[in-house]
Scaffold this motif. Structure first.
Motif, mmCIF file in Angstrom:
data_model
loop_
_atom_site.group_PDB
_atom_site.id
_atom_site.type_symbol
_atom_site.label_atom_id
_atom_site.label_comp_id
_atom_site.label_asym_id
_atom_site.label_seq_id
_atom_site.Cartn_x
_atom_site.Cartn_y
_atom_site.Cartn_z
ATOM 1 N N UNK A 1 23.291 52.627 32.733
ATOM 2 C CA UNK A 1 22.680 51.307 32.638
ATOM 3 C C UNK A 1 23.697 50.185 32.829
ATOM 4 N N UNK A 2 23.163 49.055 33.314
ATOM 5 C CA UNK A 2 24.007 47.996 33.879
ATOM 6 C C UNK A 2 23.402 46.639 33.527
ATOM 7 N N UNK A 3 23.235 46.406 32.214
ATOM 8 C CA UNK A 3 22.562 45.204 31.747
ATOM 9 C C UNK A 3 23.463 43.993 31.637
ATOM 10 N N UNK A 4 22.944 42.889 31.094
ATOM 11 C CA UNK A 4 23.658 41.608 31.101
ATOM 12 C C UNK A 4 24.864 41.549 30.174
ATOM 13 N N UNK A 5 24.997 42.509 29.262
ATOM 14 C CA UNK A 5 26.123 42.501 28.325
ATOM 15 C C UNK A 5 27.254 43.420 28.749
ATOM 16 N N UNK A 6 27.251 43.880 30.000
ATOM 17 C CA UNK A 6 28.258 44.863 30.398
ATOM 18 C C UNK A 6 29.667 44.298 30.311
ATOM 19 N N UNK A 7 29.854 43.031 30.668
ATOM 20 C CA UNK A 7 31.181 42.423 30.558
ATOM 21 C C UNK A 7 31.612 42.358 29.094
ATOM 22 N N UNK A 8 30.711 41.892 28.231
ATOM 23 C CA UNK A 8 31.036 41.791 26.807
ATOM 24 C C UNK A 8 31.308 43.156 26.205
ATOM 25 N N UNK A 9 30.542 44.167 26.625
ATOM 26 C CA UNK A 9 30.738 45.511 26.083
ATOM 27 C C UNK A 9 32.095 46.085 26.429
ATOM 28 N N UNK A 10 32.548 45.876 27.676
ATOM 29 C CA UNK A 10 33.856 46.400 28.061
ATOM 30 C C UNK A 10 34.976 45.637 27.355
ATOM 31 N N UNK A 11 34.792 44.349 27.164
ATOM 32 C CA UNK A 11 35.807 43.576 26.447
ATOM 33 C C UNK A 11 35.855 43.975 24.974
ATOM 34 N N UNK A 12 34.701 44.192 24.380
ATOM 35 C CA UNK A 12 34.622 44.577 22.968
ATOM 36 C C UNK A 12 35.316 45.921 22.728
ATOM 37 N N UNK A 13 35.175 46.854 23.690
ATOM 38 C CA UNK A 13 35.783 48.188 23.555
ATOM 39 C C UNK A 13 37.099 48.314 24.295
ATOM 40 N N UNK A 14 37.523 47.247 24.967
ATOM 41 C CA UNK A 14 38.806 47.211 25.690
ATOM 42 C C UNK A 14 38.920 48.356 26.692
ATOM 43 N N UNK A 15 37.933 48.436 27.589
ATOM 44 C CA UNK A 15 37.956 49.454 28.631
ATOM 45 C C UNK A 15 37.706 48.805 29.987
ATOM 46 N N UNK A 16 38.121 49.509 31.021
ATOM 47 C CA UNK A 16 37.886 49.109 32.406
ATOM 48 C C UNK A 16 36.800 49.989 33.007
ATOM 49 N N UNK A 17 36.028 49.416 33.904
ATOM 50 C CA UNK A 17 35.029 50.186 34.648
ATOM 51 C C UNK A 17 35.502 50.481 36.071
ATOM 52 N N UNK A 18 36.780 50.265 36.334
ATOM 53 C CA UNK A 18 37.293 50.417 37.701
ATOM 54 C C UNK A 18 37.013 51.806 38.269
#
Length: 278
Positions: free
Chosen positions: A50-67
């Motif tokens: 899933x690819x919802x509107x909080x994806x940026x916030x979720x990666x920042x909150x967990x300190x991960x990259x989606x690269x």
């Protein structure tokens, strides 16, 4: 299999920023585990669900990259699971590592794929669209993915999906945004499995609603019924990890209370930033 929950809430988040109901007020007084973004989950840093509107916030909150994400599974077209501007993050000029960015295969239903293909943000050079068919196993970037039709209210003609994801001998059944499945569907799931799944993340949106007349999500009590039925069909066994997932602020208390409620039934509760290794 390494599993990271980037978000664990329903559409409106938890707390809902515009809500002053009892649950939202209580959560604002709680530890950060009770704050939930819209649901998304990352596997092994290379498969995203899933690819919802909080994806940026979720990666920042967990300190991960989606690269490294090379596979995206989308359950259905609702905006908390498919937010088309996210695809723009992968494109030039917004991505300074575009040339090294892996091609991403998107597996979903035809409605979702059609919306992606028509979007301004779609990049055919870095995106492959692969249509999912219920109960037809798809081999994608080292994973075996079995789409299962969900019970959910979506666009006319759309088939919402949940997914069984297998790799290296372990399996995750990601079953959010669905009401209780009928017996025939569960029997088909059982027949597709070589062994019970190692883990299920099961919809728990409607929480403590005792008589849930909304058929497109589970309450706690319906979740318990589904777990019993899945055990009876050998979809789950005593070794399967069971997690309640996807919570609405309207019917669920803060995280600590949820944990106590579900723990009494031998079930765990997801939270944003939860990491599970299978």
């Amino acid at each position: 299999m390494q599993i990271l929950f980037l978000g664990t809430a329903a559409y409106e988040g938890f707390p809902n920023p515009f809500c002053e109901g009892d649950n939202c007020i209580a959560v604002r007084r709680e530890p950060r585990e009770s704050f939930r973004l819209t649901s998304a989950t990352l596997l092994n840093n290379d498969l995203l669900i899933d690819f919802g509107p909080n994806i940026m916030a979720g990666t920042q909150k967990s300190n991960v990259s989606l690269f490294k994400v090379a596979t995206l599974l989308v359950t259905h077209s609702h905006s908390d699971h498919l937010y088309l501007p996210n695809f723009g993050f992968r494109k030039m000029p917004y991505n300074r590592s575009y040339e090294r960015l892996p091609v991403m295969t998107v597996l979903s239903n035809s409605t979702v794929l059609g919306r992606i293909a028509e979007a301004t943000y779609y990049d055919p050079e870095k995106t492959v669209l692969l249509e999912a068919s219920p109960f037809e196993k798809a081999k994608v970037n080292g994973y075996t993915v079995t789409p299962v039709p969900a019970v959910h209210k979506v666009a006319e003609g759309e088939t919402p999906l949940i997914y069984i994801i297998e790799r290296d001998g372990v399996s995750l059944f990601y079953a959010t945004d669905t009401g209780p499945l009928d017996k025939g569907c569960m029997e088909r799931i059982s027949k597709t499995l070589a062994k019970p799944v190692d883990m299920i993340a099961l919809d728990a949106t409607m929480g403590l609603v005792e008589s849930n007349i909304f058929p497109y999500h589970h309450s706690l009590y319906q979740l318990l019924d589904t777990v019993r039925a899945m055990r009876g069909l050998n979809i789950l066994n005593d070794d399967s990890r069971i997690y309640a997932h996807h919570f609405s602020h309207a019917a669920n208390p803060p995280h600590e209370e949820l944990e106590k409620l579900y723990a009494s039934h031998g079930i765990s509760v997801t939270f944003d930033g939860l990491r599970v290794e299978l």
